[in-house]
Design a protein around this motif. Structure first.
Motif, PDB file in Angstrom:
ATOM      1  N   MET A 191     -52.890   7.258 -14.610  1.00 48.66           N
ATOM      2  CA  MET A 191     -52.126   6.673 -15.710  1.00 48.66           C
ATOM      3  C   MET A 191     -51.834   5.199 -15.456  1.00 48.66           C
ATOM      4  O   MET A 191     -52.071   4.335 -16.308  1.00 48.66           O
ATOM      5  CB  MET A 191     -50.828   7.456 -15.906  1.00 48.66           C
ATOM      6  N   HIS A 192     -51.322   4.897 -14.276  1.00 48.59           N
ATOM      7  CA  HIS A 192     -50.925   3.517 -13.964  1.00 48.59           C
ATOM      8  C   HIS A 192     -52.132   2.593 -13.829  1.00 48.59           C
ATOM      9  O   HIS A 192     -52.192   1.532 -14.471  1.00 48.59           O
ATOM     10  CB  HIS A 192     -50.108   3.497 -12.673  1.00 48.59           C
ATOM     11  N   ILE A 193     -53.090   3.001 -13.016  1.00 53.91           N
ATOM     12  CA  ILE A 193     -54.249   2.152 -12.772  1.00 53.91           C
ATOM     13  C   ILE A 193     -55.099   2.039 -14.038  1.00 53.91           C
ATOM     14  O   ILE A 193     -55.586   0.956 -14.393  1.00 53.91           O
ATOM     15  CB  ILE A 193     -55.106   2.674 -11.607  1.00 53.91           C
ATOM     16  N   GLY A 194     -55.275   3.164 -14.736  1.00 55.98           N
ATOM     17  CA  GLY A 194     -56.066   3.145 -15.965  1.00 55.98           C
ATOM     18  C   GLY A 194     -55.487   2.196 -17.005  1.00 55.98           C
ATOM     19  O   GLY A 194     -56.211   1.390 -17.599  1.00 55.98           O
ATOM     20  N   TRP A 195     -54.170   2.267 -17.204  1.00 53.18           N
ATOM     21  CA  TRP A 195     -53.532   1.413 -18.216  1.00 53.18           C
ATOM     22  C   TRP A 195     -53.647  -0.053 -17.811  1.00 53.18           C
ATOM     23  O   TRP A 195     -53.997  -0.918 -18.630  1.00 53.18           O
ATOM     24  CB  TRP A 195     -52.060   1.800 -18.367  1.00 53.18           C
ATOM     25  N   GLY A 196     -53.382  -0.343 -16.549  1.00 55.76           N
ATOM     26  CA  GLY A 196     -53.440  -1.722 -16.083  1.00 55.76           C
ATOM     27  C   GLY A 196     -54.835  -2.303 -16.138  1.00 55.76           C
ATOM     28  O   GLY A 196     -55.050  -3.431 -16.600  1.00 55.76           O
ATOM     29  N   ARG A 225     -41.585  -3.583 -20.019  1.00 58.18           N
ATOM     30  CA  ARG A 225     -42.258  -2.395 -19.477  1.00 58.18           C
ATOM     31  C   ARG A 225     -43.754  -2.407 -19.775  1.00 58.18           C
ATOM     32  O   ARG A 225     -44.540  -1.790 -19.053  1.00 58.18           O
ATOM     33  CB  ARG A 225     -41.610  -1.123 -20.038  1.00 58.18           C
ATOM     34  N   HIS A 226     -44.150  -3.085 -20.863  1.00 59.92           N
ATOM     35  CA  HIS A 226     -45.569  -3.148 -21.200  1.00 59.92           C
ATOM     36  C   HIS A 226     -46.342  -4.038 -20.234  1.00 59.92           C
ATOM     37  O   HIS A 226     -47.563  -3.885 -20.090  1.00 59.92           O
ATOM     38  CB  HIS A 226     -45.748  -3.682 -22.627  1.00 59.92           C
ATOM     39  N   LEU A 227     -45.652  -4.968 -19.592  1.00 61.52           N
ATOM     40  CA  LEU A 227     -46.310  -5.905 -18.684  1.00 61.52           C
ATOM     41  C   LEU A 227     -46.198  -5.501 -17.220  1.00 61.52           C
ATOM     42  O   LEU A 227     -46.912  -6.037 -16.376  1.00 61.52           O
ATOM     43  CB  LEU A 227     -45.712  -7.306 -18.866  1.00 61.52           C
ATOM     44  N   MET A 228     -45.306  -4.564 -16.931  1.00 59.62           N
ATOM     45  CA  MET A 228     -45.089  -4.180 -15.534  1.00 59.62           C
ATOM     46  C   MET A 228     -46.348  -3.604 -14.899  1.00 59.62           C
ATOM     47  O   MET A 228     -46.714  -3.968 -13.774  1.00 59.62           O
ATOM     48  CB  MET A 228     -43.934  -3.178 -15.434  1.00 59.62           C
ATOM     49  N   VAL A 229     -47.015  -2.698 -15.603  1.00 53.39           N
ATOM     50  CA  VAL A 229     -48.186  -2.049 -15.016  1.00 53.39           C
ATOM     51  C   VAL A 229     -49.348  -3.030 -14.848  1.00 53.39           C
ATOM     52  O   VAL A 229     -49.958  -3.073 -13.772  1.00 53.39           O
ATOM     53  CB  VAL A 229     -48.604  -0.813 -15.837  1.00 53.39           C
ATOM     54  N   PRO A 230     -49.693  -3.843 -15.865  1.00 57.81           N
ATOM     55  CA  PRO A 230     -50.752  -4.834 -15.622  1.00 57.81           C
ATOM     56  C   PRO A 230     -50.419  -5.779 -14.465  1.00 57.81           C
ATOM     57  O   PRO A 230     -51.306  -6.121 -13.660  1.00 57.81           O
ATOM     58  CB  PRO A 230     -50.832  -5.597 -16.954  1.00 57.81           C
ATOM     59  N   ALA A 231     -49.150  -6.195 -14.371  1.00 55.38           N
ATOM     60  CA  ALA A 231     -48.756  -7.073 -13.269  1.00 55.38           C
ATOM     61  C   ALA A 231     -48.913  -6.364 -11.931  1.00 55.38           C
ATOM     62  O   ALA A 231     -49.373  -6.957 -10.938  1.00 55.38           O
ATOM     63  CB  ALA A 231     -47.311  -7.542 -13.454  1.00 55.38           C
ATOM     64  N   PHE A 232     -48.580  -5.072 -11.923  1.00 59.15           N
ATOM     65  CA  PHE A 232     -48.687  -4.331 -10.676  1.00 59.15           C
ATOM     66  C   PHE A 232     -50.143  -4.131 -10.265  1.00 59.15           C
ATOM     67  O   PHE A 232     -50.486  -4.205  -9.080  1.00 59.15           O
ATOM     68  CB  PHE A 232     -47.985  -2.979 -10.796  1.00 59.15           C
ATOM     69  N   VAL A 233     -51.024  -3.890 -11.239  1.00 64.26           N
ATOM     70  CA  VAL A 233     -52.440  -3.740 -10.921  1.00 64.26           C
ATOM     71  C   VAL A 233     -52.993  -5.046 -10.356  1.00 64.26           C
ATOM     72  O   VAL A 233     -53.804  -5.042  -9.415  1.00 64.26           O
ATOM     73  CB  VAL A 233     -53.233  -3.293 -12.173  1.00 64.26           C
ATOM     74  N   ALA A 234     -52.545  -6.170 -10.903  1.00 66.14           N
ATOM     75  CA  ALA A 234     -52.952  -7.463 -10.342  1.00 66.14           C
ATOM     76  C   ALA A 234     -52.437  -7.597  -8.907  1.00 66.14           C
ATOM     77  O   ALA A 234     -53.145  -8.112  -8.023  1.00 66.14           O
ATOM     78  CB  ALA A 234     -52.427  -8.600 -11.210  1.00 66.14           C
ATOM     79  N   TYR A 235     -51.233  -7.117  -8.677  1.00 60.31           N
ATOM     80  CA  TYR A 235     -50.653  -7.135  -7.325  1.00 60.31           C
ATOM     81  C   TYR A 235     -51.488  -6.278  -6.367  1.00 60.31           C
ATOM     82  O   TYR A 235     -51.782  -6.680  -5.237  1.00 60.31           O
ATOM     83  CB  TYR A 235     -49.221  -6.626  -7.394  1.00 60.31           C
ATOM     84  N   LEU A 236     -51.897  -5.098  -6.829  1.00 61.59           N
ATOM     85  CA  LEU A 236     -52.724  -4.225  -5.997  1.00 61.59           C
ATOM     86  C   LEU A 236     -54.071  -4.875  -5.679  1.00 61.59           C
ATOM     87  O   LEU A 236     -54.577  -4.751  -4.561  1.00 61.59           O
ATOM     88  CB  LEU A 236     -52.967  -2.892  -6.702  1.00 61.59           C
TER      89      LEU A 236
END
Length: 336
Positions: free
Chosen positions: A312-317, A250-261
């Motif tokens: 929350m999502h974008i900031g964390w990533g 779960r700690h890597l999901m958001v950074p991975a998603f921001v890279a995807y975006l």
């Protein structure tokens, strides 16, 4: 650190509050601590030397009325330093941290102590319920209580007592905190998660109990929320380097998603429809979660829920990748 015998401590509990620029909150916070049904308290307030308001003056005025309150200064700055100053000053058998942005019910300390006295837990903590006083703030508080917003952070939305890997503003045996060396003063964020990880590595367990409720003033603007989560994400990298095994999917999901975006944005420059299609599933998820969450709010507040989720999502990533970049630059410089 101060040595305290069990005879001297008795049932004394040390409640500690790190504070910096908390003029608008420290009165209510300490008011709730002073009203605890467990009366034998040492209340240690550590005021950061960087405070620019009248936090220290307010605490001093309350200390003049209540001899249980002690005020200490942190001239070096930083939350971990303040926490360790409090540990050094503690005379109680148990340590209970209360955040300056929060208030706790009258049975909070007695409940924490009763759970610690069971002997099974190295630390206990409760549910952190966000509180908003602005339209954006109320939306942010609701978003923080949503699993879509905070994922596996049980302490934001859990309803059942359970063992967890992290607790908010925890309560611990004083001797155990000293044995573990307190909080890591090299960290600028995530010091509480890092401490809990070391506690678990030492063979102790953490309990989340939702009967311990914390009313916590969350950020009141989406812009501030974004900054907070960017700081959290950036700080996570330092903890990951210290303790690689502390990382969870779960700690890597958001950074991975921001890279995807970011990849989708590049695609959209040449193929806008394809870029939009790549982002559509997330947009639909945000819309659905926002609709559910906004149902608890007044109509005027609900429009801020989607921006809160994005912050929350974008900031964390973004913060996480900034932390990675900082580490890469630091290592390159160190090899020159």
């Amino acid at each position: 650190m101060t040595e305290t015998t069990s005879a001297e401590a008795g049932d004394l509990v040390t409640v500690f509050v790190p504070a910096r620029d908390e003029s608008g909150y420290i009165g209510a916070c300490l008011g709730s601590v002073r009203a605890q049904d467990h009366r034998n308290l040492q209340i240690v307030v550590v005021v950061d030397g960087g405070s620019r308001d009248d936090t220290a003056e307010q605490v001093a005025a309350m200390a003049a009325e209540d001899p249980r309150i002690e005020i200490h200064r942190n001239e070096r700055g930083g939350i971990p330093v303040s926490l360790n100053i409090a540990v050094a000053a503690a005379r109680g058998r148990w340590l209970v941290r209360v955040d300056a942005h929060s208030t706790v019910p009258a049975d909070y300390v007695s409940t924490a102590v009763a759970l610690l006295e069971e002997g099974e837990w190295g630390g206990v903590g409760g549910r952190k319920d966000g509180r908003g006083v602005t339209a954006e703030g109320r939306a942010i508080a609701a978003a923080l209580g949503s699993p879509f917003g905070v994922g596996g952070s049980v302490y934001h939305h859990g309803t059942e007592r359970q063992e967890v890997d992290h607790i908010p503003f925890g309560a611990y045996p004083t001797a155990l905190v000293r044995e573990l060396g307190g909080w890591d003063e090299n960290l600028v964020a995530n010091e509480d998660f890092e401490f809990d990880h070391r506690l678990r590595l030492a063979g102790h367990k953490l309990l989340f109990d939702p009967s311990m409720t914390i009313s916590w003033h969350s950020r009141q603007t989406v812009r501030d929320l974004y900054g907070q989560y960017r700081r959290y994400g950036r700080g996570k990298v330092a903890v990951a380097l210290l303790h690689p095994r502390s990382m969870r999917p779960r700690h890597l999901m958001v950074p991975a998603f921001v890279a995807y975006l970011a990849g989708a944005a590049v695609v959209a420059l040449k193929r806008p429809l394809l870029g939009a299609a790549l982002v559509a599933p997330y947009a639909a998820a945000v819309a659905a979660a926002s609709h559910r969450t906004a149902g608890e709010l007044e109509p005027g507040d609900g429009r801020h829920v989607a921006p809160a989720f994005l912050a929350m999502h974008i900031g964390w990533g973004v913060g996480f990748w900034r932390g990675v970049a900082d580490e890469v630059v630091a290592r390159v410089r160190s090899t020159r």
